[in-house]
Design a protein around this motif. Structure first.
Motif, mmCIF file in Angstrom:
data_model
loop_
_atom_site.group_PDB
_atom_site.id
_atom_site.type_symbol
_atom_site.label_atom_id
_atom_site.label_comp_id
_atom_site.label_asym_id
_atom_site.label_seq_id
_atom_site.Cartn_x
_atom_site.Cartn_y
_atom_site.Cartn_z
ATOM 1 N N LYS A 287 -12.320 18.485 -6.063
ATOM 2 C CA LYS A 287 -11.273 18.696 -7.018
ATOM 3 C C LYS A 287 -9.754 18.148 -6.666
ATOM 4 N N LEU A 288 -9.527 17.656 -5.427
ATOM 5 C CA LEU A 288 -8.523 17.171 -4.932
ATOM 6 C C LEU A 288 -8.552 15.497 -4.876
ATOM 7 N N LEU A 289 -7.313 14.974 -5.741
ATOM 8 C CA LEU A 289 -7.196 13.517 -5.722
ATOM 9 C C LEU A 289 -6.212 12.893 -4.532
ATOM 10 N N VAL A 290 -6.492 11.887 -3.752
ATOM 11 C CA VAL A 290 -5.420 11.408 -2.766
ATOM 12 C C VAL A 290 -4.668 10.435 -3.138
ATOM 13 N N LEU A 291 -3.324 10.201 -3.110
ATOM 14 C CA LEU A 291 -2.431 8.979 -3.150
ATOM 15 C C LEU A 291 -1.996 8.744 -1.700
ATOM 16 N N VAL A 292 -2.187 7.413 -1.556
ATOM 17 C CA VAL A 292 -1.813 6.969 -0.134
ATOM 18 C C VAL A 292 -0.716 5.813 -0.521
ATOM 19 N N PRO A 293 0.422 6.212 -0.568
ATOM 20 C CA PRO A 293 1.744 5.241 -0.929
ATOM 21 C C PRO A 293 1.763 4.270 0.288
ATOM 22 N N ASP A 294 1.959 2.897 -0.118
ATOM 23 C CA ASP A 294 2.557 2.060 0.852
ATOM 24 C C ASP A 294 3.993 1.966 1.173
ATOM 25 N N LEU A 295 4.445 3.013 1.939
ATOM 26 C CA LEU A 295 5.847 3.215 2.427
ATOM 27 C C LEU A 295 6.489 1.991 3.075
ATOM 28 N N TYR A 296 5.651 1.210 3.602
ATOM 29 C CA TYR A 296 6.216 0.099 4.521
ATOM 30 C C TYR A 296 6.087 -1.138 3.679
ATOM 31 N N ARG A 297 5.754 -1.250 2.746
ATOM 32 C CA ARG A 297 5.723 -2.693 1.772
ATOM 33 C C ARG A 297 4.852 -3.795 2.468
ATOM 34 N N GLY A 298 3.638 -3.446 2.707
ATOM 35 C CA GLY A 298 2.641 -4.353 3.369
ATOM 36 C C GLY A 298 2.759 -4.699 4.760
ATOM 37 N N GLU A 299 3.915 -3.861 5.391
ATOM 38 C CA GLU A 299 4.066 -4.149 6.858
ATOM 39 C C GLU A 299 4.107 -2.939 7.899
ATOM 40 N N PRO A 300 2.782 -2.277 7.827
ATOM 41 C CA PRO A 300 2.808 -0.871 8.558
ATOM 42 C C PRO A 300 2.683 -1.290 9.840
ATOM 43 N N TRP A 301 3.124 -0.444 10.776
ATOM 44 C CA TRP A 301 3.227 -0.485 12.239
ATOM 45 C C TRP A 301 1.782 -0.654 12.776
ATOM 46 N N SER A 302 1.683 -1.389 13.564
ATOM 47 C CA SER A 302 0.110 -1.673 14.215
ATOM 48 C C SER A 302 0.105 -1.346 15.677
ATOM 49 N N LYS A 303 -0.830 -0.545 16.028
ATOM 50 C CA LYS A 303 -1.061 -0.266 17.414
ATOM 51 C C LYS A 303 -1.251 -1.387 18.204
ATOM 52 N N ASP A 304 -1.499 -2.601 17.699
ATOM 53 C CA ASP A 304 -1.545 -3.794 18.585
ATOM 54 C C ASP A 304 -0.352 -4.506 18.843
ATOM 55 N N ARG A 305 0.591 -4.062 18.348
ATOM 56 C CA ARG A 305 2.282 -4.810 18.695
ATOM 57 C C ARG A 305 2.842 -3.962 19.806
ATOM 58 N N PRO A 306 3.697 -4.780 20.651
ATOM 59 C CA PRO A 306 4.176 -4.238 21.546
ATOM 60 C C PRO A 306 5.098 -3.086 21.348
ATOM 61 N N GLN A 307 5.246 -1.919 22.050
ATOM 62 C CA GLN A 307 6.079 -0.894 21.788
ATOM 63 C C GLN A 307 7.420 -0.986 21.658
ATOM 64 N N SER A 308 7.709 -2.250 22.393
ATOM 65 C CA SER A 308 9.155 -2.587 22.470
ATOM 66 C C SER A 308 9.664 -3.348 20.980
ATOM 67 N N GLU A 309 8.886 -3.503 20.126
ATOM 68 C CA GLU A 309 9.249 -4.030 18.795
ATOM 69 C C GLU A 309 9.331 -2.864 17.897
ATOM 70 N N PHE A 310 9.006 -1.563 18.420
ATOM 71 C CA PHE A 310 9.137 -0.604 17.382
ATOM 72 C C PHE A 310 10.460 -0.188 16.425
ATOM 73 N N GLU A 311 11.642 -0.271 17.327
ATOM 74 C CA GLU A 311 12.822 0.105 16.974
ATOM 75 C C GLU A 311 13.200 -1.085 15.923
ATOM 76 N N GLU A 312 13.197 -2.237 16.232
ATOM 77 C CA GLU A 312 13.379 -3.292 15.382
ATOM 78 C C GLU A 312 12.609 -3.234 13.788
ATOM 79 N N TRP A 313 11.314 -2.944 14.168
ATOM 80 C CA TRP A 313 10.232 -2.599 12.976
ATOM 81 C C TRP A 313 10.899 -1.725 11.992
ATOM 82 N N ARG A 314 11.081 -0.488 12.750
ATOM 83 C CA ARG A 314 11.758 0.797 12.070
ATOM 84 C C ARG A 314 12.983 0.562 11.338
ATOM 85 N N ARG A 315 13.906 -0.140 11.775
ATOM 86 C CA ARG A 315 15.143 -0.597 10.940
ATOM 87 C C ARG A 315 15.048 -1.194 9.843
ATOM 88 N N LYS A 316 13.784 -2.094 9.918
ATOM 89 C CA LYS A 316 13.465 -2.688 8.659
ATOM 90 C C LYS A 316 13.191 -1.744 7.456
#
Length: 204
Positions: free
Chosen positions: A24-53
């Motif tokens: 009885k529950l429907l789930v909506l998963v919005p794409d908040l990052y417009r096709g560019e989600p954070w990936s665990k394979d990316r260097p952590q040093s890039e996180f803040e730059e990604w977040r600022r976008k």
């Protein structure tokens, strides 16, 4: 509504469907990052730059638009006038922001898994109970902070998992963490069922 940092891909969708496994529950998963989600394979040093976008105002707007669309669909179908919201990590922080903006009380249930980057002073503005799930050793989401928020949000609850760190529920790294994750998802499902399904049945 399901909010997460790594919001695209088969893995995230499977987590969302498994975690929300309530009839009885429907789930909506919005794409908040417009096709560019954070990936665990990316260097952590890039996180803040990604977040600022992904500016907070734009993310908040996307959440509001998604929530309004879903609510309009529910009301048109005669299903419900209340939504549930679940957030993990960065999405957990956005959950707090979203509930603080919910002046029309569109949300009826909320579950925050080890939320990050949010303002704890917003707790006084939240109008519905929040289930906080966190690991005892999470450096990004201090248990003491959640306890303070719990005391300010009527009906809220903090569930602390001993020995666990950040992300243990949706990215378990051992059999023991996997067992705790399943336990956390069961608690979450019961919470959503109580505040969405059972409450709606009583009102009907």
């Amino acid at each position: 509504m399901y909010l997460d940092l790594k919001i695209l891909g088969r893995e995230t969708l499977l987590i969302a469907c498994h975690a929300m496994g309530i009839s009885k529950l429907l789930v909506l998963v919005p794409d908040l990052y417009r096709g560019e989600p954070w990936s665990k394979d990316r260097p952590q040093s890039e996180f803040e730059e990604w977040r600022r976008k992904h500016l907070p105002q734009r993310v908040a707007s996307d959440i509001n638009i998604s929530a309004k669309w879903l609510l309009d669909e529910f009301i048109a179908a005669g299903i419900s006038d209340k939504l549930g919201i679940v957030g993990f990590c960065f999405g957990g922080g956005r959950l707090i922001d979203t509930l603080a903006r919910d002046t029309q009380s569109h949300f009826g249930a909320a579950v925050c898994f080890y939320g990050t980057r949010f303002d704890p002073s917003l707790a006084s503005q939240l109008k519905i109970p929040v289930l906080f799930i966190v690991g005892e050793n999470d450096p990004l989401c201090p248990v003491d902070l959640l306890r303070q928020m719990e005391s300010q949000i009527k009906g809220s609850q903090v569930c602390v998992y001993a020995g666990r760190g950040h992300g243990f529920a949706h990215h378990p790294e051992s059999l023991e963490e996997d067992e705790d994750a399943e336990g956390a998802f069961n608690i979450m499902r019961n919470w959503l069922n109580k505040y969405l399904v059972q409450t709606r049945n009583v009102m009907d």
